[in-house]
Design an enzyme around this catalytic site. Structure first.
Site, mmCIF file in Angstrom:
data_model
loop_
_atom_site.group_PDB
_atom_site.id
_atom_site.type_symbol
_atom_site.label_atom_id
_atom_site.label_comp_id
_atom_site.label_asym_id
_atom_site.label_seq_id
_atom_site.Cartn_x
_atom_site.Cartn_y
_atom_site.Cartn_z
ATOM 1 N N GLU A 96 11.519 2.323 14.677
ATOM 2 C CA GLU A 96 10.579 3.331 14.152
ATOM 3 C C GLU A 96 9.254 3.169 14.901
ATOM 4 O O GLU A 96 9.137 2.324 15.781
ATOM 5 C CB GLU A 96 10.370 3.151 12.653
ATOM 6 C CG GLU A 96 9.745 1.809 12.292
ATOM 7 C CD GLU A 96 9.584 1.579 10.796
ATOM 8 O OE1 GLU A 96 9.348 2.542 10.069
ATOM 9 O OE2 GLU A 96 9.674 0.407 10.391
ATOM 10 N N TYR A 118 0.835 -1.194 0.000
ATOM 11 C CA TYR A 118 0.000 0.000 0.000
ATOM 12 C C TYR A 118 0.873 1.249 0.000
ATOM 13 O O TYR A 118 2.077 1.177 0.237
ATOM 14 C CB TYR A 118 -0.971 -0.014 1.184
ATOM 15 C CG TYR A 118 -0.369 0.250 2.549
ATOM 16 C CD1 TYR A 118 0.408 -0.712 3.185
ATOM 17 C CD2 TYR A 118 -0.578 1.460 3.196
ATOM 18 C CE1 TYR A 118 0.957 -0.464 4.435
ATOM 19 C CE2 TYR A 118 -0.035 1.712 4.451
ATOM 20 C CZ TYR A 118 0.731 0.735 5.061
ATOM 21 O OH TYR A 118 1.283 0.981 6.290
ATOM 22 N N LYS A 149 6.444 -1.974 2.010
ATOM 23 C CA LYS A 149 5.236 -1.424 2.667
ATOM 24 C C LYS A 149 4.064 -2.380 2.405
ATOM 25 O O LYS A 149 3.206 -2.131 1.562
ATOM 26 C CB LYS A 149 4.964 -0.011 2.138
ATOM 27 C CG LYS A 149 3.985 0.777 3.017
ATOM 28 C CD LYS A 149 4.020 2.244 2.659
ATOM 29 C CE LYS A 149 2.925 3.057 3.322
ATOM 30 N NZ LYS A 149 3.012 3.210 4.761
ATOM 31 N N LEU A 153 10.832 1.021 7.575
ATOM 32 C CA LEU A 153 10.266 1.550 6.340
ATOM 33 C C LEU A 153 10.986 2.851 6.005
ATOM 34 O O LEU A 153 11.219 3.674 6.887
ATOM 35 C CB LEU A 153 8.767 1.827 6.509
ATOM 36 C CG LEU A 153 8.097 2.279 5.214
ATOM 37 C CD1 LEU A 153 7.913 1.103 4.264
ATOM 38 C CD2 LEU A 153 6.762 2.936 5.482
HETATM 39 C C1 LIG Z 1 5.947 1.513 9.893
HETATM 40 C C2 LIG Z 1 5.948 2.870 9.280
HETATM 41 N N1 LIG Z 1 7.052 3.632 9.366
HETATM 42 C C3 LIG Z 1 7.115 4.854 8.824
HETATM 43 C C4 LIG Z 1 6.022 5.409 8.187
HETATM 44 C C5 LIG Z 1 6.125 6.790 7.605
HETATM 45 O O1 LIG Z 1 6.215 6.707 6.207
HETATM 46 P P1 LIG Z 1 5.745 7.904 5.270
HETATM 47 O O2 LIG Z 1 6.497 9.104 5.705
HETATM 48 O O3 LIG Z 1 6.132 7.461 3.906
HETATM 49 O O4 LIG Z 1 4.270 8.044 5.452
HETATM 50 C C6 LIG Z 1 4.848 4.664 8.057
HETATM 51 C C7 LIG Z 1 3.686 5.238 7.363
HETATM 52 O O5 LIG Z 1 2.623 4.675 7.299
HETATM 53 C C8 LIG Z 1 4.809 3.359 8.595
HETATM 54 O O6 LIG Z 1 3.698 2.607 8.507
#
Ligand SMILES: Cc1ncc(COP(=O)(O)O)c(C=O)c1O
Length: 287
Positions: free
Chosen positions: A182, A33, A149, A207
């Site tokens: 994270e 996603y 993701k 991620l």
């Molecule tokens: C596990 C995780 N880390 C980091 C992020 C932040 O990613 P982004 O800045 O691309 O939204 C997300 C966003 O949904 C996430 O699910």
């Protein structure tokens, strides 16, 4: 007005939108996603999100369901039909529909595509950012490919439920060496005692947040020092400030970790400034 979803080539009232019970996303979490923030009806950080989508799909040997250009048009049409200006766009692409069997289907199936759009109350988000939020820590229990993701988010669901039950907004995963990886749906940052902004490096099992990547540039342009280096929850408590980033949270000050205050226990100047600079930059580059 009811919400409109895009499902496999058609725009349908969301309340009537359906996917097959043999969709591999539903059965195996065999799906990826993306989430874009919407500013003024436009997609924020488009390049970063498309690049990550293509990478996630390619790591799972799922084809892009359509060209980037066509997908952009469909995403923008979904936004237009929902008449949302400030919000989020969710895109899910699964391997497709096939009789339940773990390996990939032997006869090729088309990837299944779902898009939804939701509104965000930016005034409420600003109020929340002005107060800051708490996070809780939780042991890292996820698989080794958090760089993809995928919709396989059960550890994140459990971590975020733990946070909610503690009256917090986010959970920070802590790995076996004691370092924060994270958040459940965000990247984690601190501003250390020397004023250096620090976040985990992408060699770690995290991620690669698109907001994180854009913010790294914003931080450098703002003349601040930044390090991609691990930190522990104790480092966060000894730091001047902490914050999280993501398409949903943008840049959100963290004022407590496990119920203990970070810095003064209020949003700090660096996080507050970076939130403003990031939003300005994302608004002006959205498509
Ligand atoms: C596990 C995780 N880390 C980091 C992020 C932040 O990613 P982004 O800045 O691309 O939204 C997300 C966003 O949904 C996430 O699910």
């Amino acid at each position: 007005m009811g919400r409109i979803a895009y499902v496999n080539g058609r725009f349908v009232p969301q309340a009537e939108a359906m996917v097959s019970i043999e969709d591999r996303g539903y059965q195996f979490a065999d799906a990826v996603y993306e989430v874009w923030a919407l500013f003024g009806g436009k997609l924020a950080d488009p390049e970063g999100h498309f690049a990550r989508l293509e990478r996630s799909l390619s790591e799972l040997s799922i084809a892009m369901p359509m060209s980037r250009k066509a997908l952009t048009l469909v995403l923008k049409e979904a936004v237009r039909r929902n008449r949302v200006r400030e919000g989020l766009v969710y895109l899910q692409v699964s391997r497709g529909v096939a009789k339940r069997d773990h390996p990939f289907p032997t006869t090729p199936v088309r990837p299944a595509v779902v898009i939804t759009v939701s509104a965000v109350d930016r005034a409420a988000s600003e109020t929340r950012a002005a107060k800051g939020v708490g996070v809780v820590t939780t042991p890292e229990t996820r698989w080794g490919r958090c760089d993809i993701k995928t919709v396989g988010l059960l550890p994140n669901v459990l971590a975020k439920q733990k946070a909610r039950e503690a009256g917090s907004v986010e959970a920070w995963f802590v790995d076996e060496l004691g370092f924060v990886t994270e958040g459940g749906s965000s990247n984690a940052w601190i501003v250390d005692a020397d004023g250096r902004v620090r976040t985990r490096d992408t060699n770690a099992n995290i991620l690669r947040g698109v907001t994180r990547l854009s913010l790294l540039d914003v931080i450098r342009e703002a003349g601040l020092e930044v390090e991609e280096r691990p930190f522990t929850p104790a480092d966060a408590l000894a730091a001047k400030e902490a914050f999280i980033t993501g398409a949903g949270t943008l840049v959100l000050p963290v004022v407590a970790v496990d119920g203990k205050p970070v810095g003064e226990g209020t949003p700090g100047p660096v996080a507050t400034r970076l939130r403003r600079l990031y939003i300005e930059q994302a608004r002006s580059t959205a498509i």
